[in-house]
Design an enzyme around this catalytic site. Structure first.
Site, PDB file in Angstrom:
ATOM      1  N   ASN A 140       0.812  -1.223   0.000  1.00  0.00           N
ATOM      2  CA  ASN A 140       0.000   0.000   0.000  1.00  0.00           C
ATOM      3  C   ASN A 140       0.844   1.271   0.000  1.00  0.00           C
ATOM      4  O   ASN A 140       0.388   2.322   0.453  1.00  0.00           O
ATOM      5  CB  ASN A 140      -0.967   0.007   1.194  1.00  0.00           C
ATOM      6  N   ARG A 141       2.065   1.174  -0.488  1.00  0.00           N
ATOM      7  CA  ARG A 141       2.979   2.317  -0.572  1.00  0.00           C
ATOM      8  C   ARG A 141       3.351   2.899   0.796  1.00  0.00           C
ATOM      9  O   ARG A 141       3.876   4.001   0.889  1.00  0.00           O
ATOM     10  CB  ARG A 141       2.408   3.420  -1.465  1.00  0.00           C
ATOM     11  N   LEU A 142       3.098   2.155   1.857  1.00  0.00           N
ATOM     12  CA  LEU A 142       3.507   2.610   3.199  1.00  0.00           C
ATOM     13  C   LEU A 142       4.901   2.056   3.489  1.00  0.00           C
ATOM     14  O   LEU A 142       5.104   1.249   4.396  1.00  0.00           O
ATOM     15  CB  LEU A 142       2.492   2.161   4.257  1.00  0.00           C
TER      16      LEU A 142
END
Length: 215
Positions: free
Chosen positions: A192-194
Site C-alpha cells: 500500500n505504498r507505506l
C-alpha cells in the site's frame, strides 16, 4: 510518441524495517543488507550503485559505477579523474550514492563528500585488475569525443604491443575516490505504498542520529 504508465503497479511485501531493530551505526546495517542481497538475490549486481554529481554547468548527472570497497570510513570506487564525473567531484565534492536492489525491494541513498584516496591504495587496486582492464584505463580518454570505436580498438592493439612482457603502471589520471557519508537512508518496500524509511544523519559531534520518515 506517447505511452501511458499510470497503470503500472507492483506490490512490495518482502520485508520490513523497524526503527527498534536498526543498529546505532548505519554502516552495520549497510553491511547486513549488502550481504543479504549478495547471498539471496544473485540476479542483482549487488555492488552496482548510482553516483550523482553536480557539474560545472550546474546540472546534476547520475551514472552507474561499481562499488569496490566499503569500510566504516566510507565507500570507495575508481574512475578516470579527468572524466566528466571526476572533474565534477573535484570541483564539488558533494555527491549522492544510491543502491536499488529490486529483488529484495530495498533502496539505500547516501549523501557524502568525496575525496581522492591515497595513491598507494589506487596503485594496489590497479595492480589487481585484469591486464585488459589496466590497458582499457589507459586507452580511454573518458568522456571525450572519439571519432569511432575503430580508433579505440587500434589504440588498444598498439598498447598491447607496447606493453608486451612489461608491467603496466597506473596512470596518474586514474584512481579511487572515497565517499564519506553524512546521511544514509534505508528504504524497504511495503504494501500500500507505506514503505519503511529510516534516515541516519551525522550530527555536529560526529554521532549518528536516526529517525523514521513518512513514506
Amino acid at each position: 510518441m506517447e505511452k501511458d504508465l499510470s497503470d503500472y503497479r507492483r506490490t512490495y511485501k518482502k520485508g520490513e524495517l523497524l526503527l527498534k531493530d536498526t543498529p546505532e551505526n548505519p554502516l552495520e546495517l549497510f553491511r547486513s543488507w549488502f550481504n543479504e542481497v549478495d547471498q539471496h538475490f544473485p540476479e542483482d549486481e549487488t555492488n552496482a550503485m548510482t553516483v550523482a554529481t553536480i557539474g560545472k554547468d550546474g546540472f546534476p548527472k547520475s551514472r552507474v559505477v561499481l562499488l569496490k570497497k566499503f569500510t566504516y570510513e566510507g565507500f570507495i570506487f575508481y574512475t578516470n579523474y579527468d572524466s566528466e564525473k571526476g572533474k565534477a567531484i573535484l570541483n564539488n565534492p558533494n555527491v549522492c550514492l544510491s543502491f536499488f536492489w529490486h529483488g529484495a525491494e530495498r533502496q539505500i541513498i547516501i549523501k557524502g563528500k568525496a575525496e581522492k584516496i591515497a595513491a598507494n591504495l589506487s596503485d594496489g587496486y590497479f595492480e589487481s585488475r585484469p591486464r585488459g582492464s589496466q590497458l582499457g584505463a589507459i586507452v580511454s580518454n573518458q568522456s571525450s569525443i572519439v571519432e569511432s570505436r575503430d580508433v579505440l580498438e587500434a589504440k588498444l592493439k598498439q598498447l598491447e604491443l607496447d606493453y608486451e612482457g612489461k608491467e603496466i603502471e597506473r596512470p596518474t589520471f586514474w584512481g579511487g575516490f572515497i565517499v564519506k557519508p553524512v546521511s544514509i537512508e534505508f528504504w524497504q518496500g511495503r504494501p500500500n505504498r507505506l514503505h519503511d524509511r529510516i534516515l541516519y544523519n551525522l550530527d555536529a559531534d560526529f554521532n549518528w542520529v536516526k529517525n523514521r520518515l513518512s513514506p
